[in-house]
Design a protein around this motif. Structure first.
Motif, PDB file in Angstrom:
ATOM      1  N   LEU A  49      11.942   4.771  -3.132  1.00  0.00           N
ATOM      2  CA  LEU A  49      11.236   4.456  -1.961  1.00  0.00           C
ATOM      3  C   LEU A  49      11.515   5.557  -0.951  1.00  0.00           C
ATOM      4  N   THR A  50      12.744   5.865  -0.930  1.00  0.00           N
ATOM      5  CA  THR A  50      13.355   6.862   0.077  1.00  0.00           C
ATOM      6  C   THR A  50      12.759   8.167  -0.290  1.00  0.00           C
TER       7      THR A  50
ATOM      8  N   LYS B 103       8.649  12.446   0.917  1.00  0.00           N
ATOM      9  CA  LYS B 103       7.650  13.535   0.504  1.00  0.00           C
ATOM     10  C   LYS B 103       6.663  13.279   1.132  1.00  0.00           C
ATOM     11  N   LYS B 104       6.005  12.184   1.211  1.00  0.00           N
ATOM     12  CA  LYS B 104       4.815  11.922   1.836  1.00  0.00           C
ATOM     13  C   LYS B 104       4.878  11.908   3.337  1.00  0.00           C
TER      14      LYS B 104
ATOM     15  N   GLY C 151      16.251  10.980   7.312  1.00  0.00           N
ATOM     16  CA  GLY C 151      15.745  10.930   8.847  1.00  0.00           C
ATOM     17  C   GLY C 151      14.525  10.264   9.104  1.00  0.00           C
ATOM     18  N   ASN C 152      13.948   9.450   7.800  1.00  0.00           N
ATOM     19  CA  ASN C 152      12.439   8.830   8.192  1.00  0.00           C
ATOM     20  C   ASN C 152      12.702   7.394   8.431  1.00  0.00           C
ATOM     21  N   VAL C 153      14.008   6.914   8.296  1.00  0.00           N
ATOM     22  CA  VAL C 153      14.158   5.413   8.099  1.00  0.00           C
ATOM     23  C   VAL C 153      14.402   4.858   9.392  1.00  0.00           C
TER      24      VAL C 153
ATOM     25  N   TYR D  78       0.874  -1.160   0.073  1.00  0.00           N
ATOM     26  CA  TYR D  78      -0.035  -0.072  -0.127  1.00  0.00           C
ATOM     27  C   TYR D  78       0.919   1.256  -0.004  1.00  0.00           C
ATOM     28  N   LYS D  79       0.881   2.151  -1.103  1.00  0.00           N
ATOM     29  CA  LYS D  79       1.786   2.881  -1.283  1.00  0.00           C
ATOM     30  C   LYS D  79       1.507   4.225  -0.366  1.00  0.00           C
ATOM     31  N   ASP D  80       0.536   4.457  -0.096  1.00  0.00           N
ATOM     32  CA  ASP D  80       0.206   5.664   0.800  1.00  0.00           C
ATOM     33  C   ASP D  80      -0.024   5.360   2.356  1.00  0.00           C
TER      34      ASP D  80
END
Lengths: 418, 418
Positions: free
Chosen positions: B227-228, B233-234, B263-265, B199-201
């Protein structure tokens, strides 16, 4: 900007952002040159600059390390916290004479020699032979008759409660005796359960009958019988955390709820308190109904307790060491609590000093003229039960203080209070 | 009814209800007499009767044990299952030559010698010095720059996902690449999260870029960057489980998503595969935002990984053994997979045999005339990926089969298929 200054800035900001902590070794010159795709001289220049500015220091033949001065604004809480505490009275620390580490070492060694067993993961339920040994042990000690099949091993009571959380109906109401067991309450809430305190008609009732209050009150037999009978009739599940049961010294041994119940009690206990905190192995006996659900979910639950330690503990129990260890620990901690209470009474004659049912905790009430922050600022970690009108009530567990330091520990407490 | 017959009936029903399992020791005559408050002779008579009826046997100088014949109707699955499997191709088992247990023993011994550290519980976050060693290691190996403060240690990836489950917003949508990681999916669902596949979102995206499929496909660099960038962005979080990354042998080493992300991983990895499954220590690097939430909840989370093993692993890494161990394991398993693929090609010339990207798994497709149950009934544990129109596709991991048994293992597979 010169290349070496770029590198300087990258590492400086990593130190400032706390990505590199004080005492950490940074990349060798050669490796850094490879990573940033620059010459060794460039890196050397950057490192010289960082040394000059106090961010790193060079240790001959070893490499470059981040300095602590560079980390003024970091929150490296753990090493600091350790340094600032002189005496910790919050329990959970073992006396260094309470456990024969050399003996344990032998059992670990012999477990590691079972090479083939080391090559696979432990069963989600725990090692089968350990569960057999536990089954024998609790039958003898607590009259808890349960087949090894229904016993589940995990790294600590939290890990076991986690498993229970995956087995219950999501609409269940869970009752805790009060708000003190934050870990358990928080866990059930995180799973979305409705958690209440002292709620009679809950679907699941958590109790620790040998440690009902922070100072170790014990649930009387009459109340035990009532609780199991009521919950049986209601069809609710009782989680019996037999925490600190082995320490009951002043009171008559009380029967486990499991033995009194009619198949609706989950019995739960831990070895950490009897052995040392570093050996984190707990177990529970599920009710037949929950065990049936467990079997369907078991394949996706992982074992958390160390396999080596499980194998070692099994032989340790079989050889009778848990039995003698329990006696030793009970005697030792009971004597220590009494000694410390005596010393405190001498030092603080105007205070009220009592020993809890399970002889592990001292309840001290005294007048205090200072703010309760005084304890922390003097390096004392202690649970403040109440503070009102200049009267303070402390729950003091001296178990982690060596015998020859009891006097000094009491003196420091006195200085904080008087 | 005579007293001894009452006791006889109690114990008989405990055996029949499987509360006492085969091989278990029952209470000694003296202890049973005390428990049931009867004479020793009464217990002896009851035990003689139980012996005569085959429920228990007496072993001289040792005591009485429940017989296996008395347990015809029990489901003592584990010991049985072990016996019935001859070859296990499902992975998760180490080669007995892959790990120097004697060396590990030395590190464990030296950890246990740090007596004072053994007396307290491990920090919920894990031992500080181990986190420093991990910080250094992943910086060098995977370009993952993270302060020890943001690293959290736990007993296995499941234990870490459990922590993440307590930190996220409850309305989050979690995405998994497919349905194969049952443990992770089940866990998030148990916590009440909305879990979807591909699920992409989603708010949280779980991926294991070095083991995307059961046969070890690797995520290409282009896709990693996409992906990153998309998730940045999302504003969604990526959980990067770096599972089996160290085994990439056929393909170029790929950058970690953590290093690519902004910083989101959450970076996550485990030492079990590199060392042995019995050493269950994993770790993760939280995002700064989640770490801030973690700090507020930390006091009620308990550490699951063994403290002794954490201390041992820290020195093991610092002394460079993890480095050499990784090289050794990679070489060994890669060679074994290739050897086994070759042997299989000789034995089953009409089948299609491929090796997965990470050289740990073999994908075998062949015609089969029998039912797929044949594998289990012949003592073969293997993952069946597909079975359609008499064509079967197996994912075979030979890692746990000793080199000198590869030939026999292949022969048994051949017998099952042809």
């Amino acid at each position: 900007m010169k290349k070496y200054l770029k590198i300087y800035n990258i590492i400086k900001s990593q130190i400032e952002n706390k990505e590199l902590a004080a005492g950490q070794k940074i990349l060798s010159v050669r490796k850094a040159a490879k990573l940033y795709n620059v010459s060794i001289t460039t890196i050397q220049n950057a490192y010289f600059e960082l040394c000059a500015d106090g961010y790193i220091i060079s240790q001959s033949k070893s490499g470059y390390y981040v300095t602590s001065t560079a980390e003024n604004n970091t929150i490296n809480t753990e090493p600091e916290e350790k340094d600032s505490i002189i005496y910790n009275f919050t329990g959970g620390i073992a006396d260094r004479d309470s456990f024969d580490l050399k003996l344990w070492q032998r059992y670990i060694k012999s477990a590691l020699r079972q090479g083939d067993r080391m090559l696979s993961y432990s069963s989600p339920q725990g090692e089968y032979d350990l569960r057999c040994a536990i089954s024998d042990y609790i039958k003898e000690k607590r009259n808890v008759v349960a087949s090894p099949d229904r016993i589940i091993v995990g790294a600590g009571v939290t890990a076991l409660l986690n498993i229970i959380c995956t087995l219950l109906d999501k609409s269940s109401i869970i009752s805790f005796p009060d708000n003190s067991f934050e870990t358990g309450i928080g866990l059930f809430r995180d799973y979305g359960y409705d958690v209440r305190t002292r709620y009679k008609d809950a679907d699941v009732i958590y109790v620790s009958p040998s440690h009902m209050t922070r100072w170790g009150d014990v649930m009387p037999i009459k109340r035990r019988v009532e609780l199991t009978e009521y919950s049986c009739k209601k069809g609710s599940i009782v989680i019996e955390d037999d925490y600190e049961n082995e320490f009951l010294y002043n009171v008559r041994p009380t029967p486990s709820l499991y033995a009194l119940g009619k198949g609706n009690v989950i019995y739960m206990s831990s070895f950490s308190a009897m052995l040392i905190p570093a050996i984190r192995i707990s177990f529970m006996v599920l009710t037949p109904e929950l065990y049936d659900i467990y079997k369907t979910k078991m394949h996706r639950l992982a074992q958390t307790a160390s396999k080596t330690e499980q194998i070692a503990l099994c032989s340790y129990i079989r050889d009778g060491h848990l039995n003698s260890q329990t006696k030793k620990v009970r005697r030792l901690y009971s004597a220590k609590t009494k000694d410390f209470a005596k010393i405190l009474k001498n030092k603080l004659p105007n205070s009220k000093i009592e020993i809890g049912d399970n002889t592990l905790q001292i309840i001290l009430s005294a007048e205090i003229s200072k703010s309760p922050d005084i304890f922390e600022s003097m390096g004392i970690k202690v649970h403040i039960e109440k503070f009102e009108n200049k009267m303070i009530t402390l729950v003091i567990s001296p178990s982690g203080i060596p015998f020859d330091e009891l006097e000094n520990a009491a003196e420091l407490l006195k200085k904080a209070i008087v």
